[in-house]
Every structure is written in C-alpha cells, then in structure tokens.
Design a protein around this motif. Sequence first.
Motif: not given
Length: 103
Positions: A17-23, A84-92
């Motif tokens: 999560h921290a890496r994602g927020q930094q990116a 973490d922020e987008l509505p549920a979609t398929t991972t692909g």
Amino acid sequence: MMSEVPTTVRAAQEAEHARGQQAVATLDRRLNGQHTPHRPQWDCGACGQDWPCDPARVRLAETYGRDRVGLAMYLGAVYAAAVDELPATTTGETWTRFVGWVR
C-alpha cells in the motif's frame, strides 16, 4: 541500505500500500502535470478518458524510454493503489488497463 522484509501478511500488505501511494504521488511529476488521474475515479483530468489515457501512456513511455521493466514495475505499484479505490471489476480488466499495455 536494504529495506526490511515484511514478516507477516499484514506487514506485506501495508508495505505494498505504501509503495502504491508513493508511486501515485510521483505521477504529477512524471506526467509533467498533464493527463494526470482524478482519484478515486481514475479518469483523466485533461481528457476525461479512463486513466491511463493514450497521452498519459505516451508520456510515461517517453519517461521510461527503453526500460519497459521499470515502467511495468512502476505501473504495478500505481495499479495496487488504484485497485483499492476503483469499483469492483475483474482483476484482468484493471490489470490490462494499468499495466497490460506495456510491452
């Protein structure tokens, strides 16, 4: 100096999560303030398309040049934050949108 390796699932999730927020925090600089995402919808602030839009992809590709692995790793971190922020979609679908275009 080596970073500490997470020893629990929770610690690994927090580190990711921290890496994602930094990116995400560096997107504005990498895109020169243009075609950056509006969050939490993850649409482009300039053209309204799903982010990363074509101009953002071009700019990111130019920024990384021939380092496609580095670009894919960076976008993988951005993807982790977006999931973490987008509505549920398929991972692909989400993976293809954020990382799959890098070849």
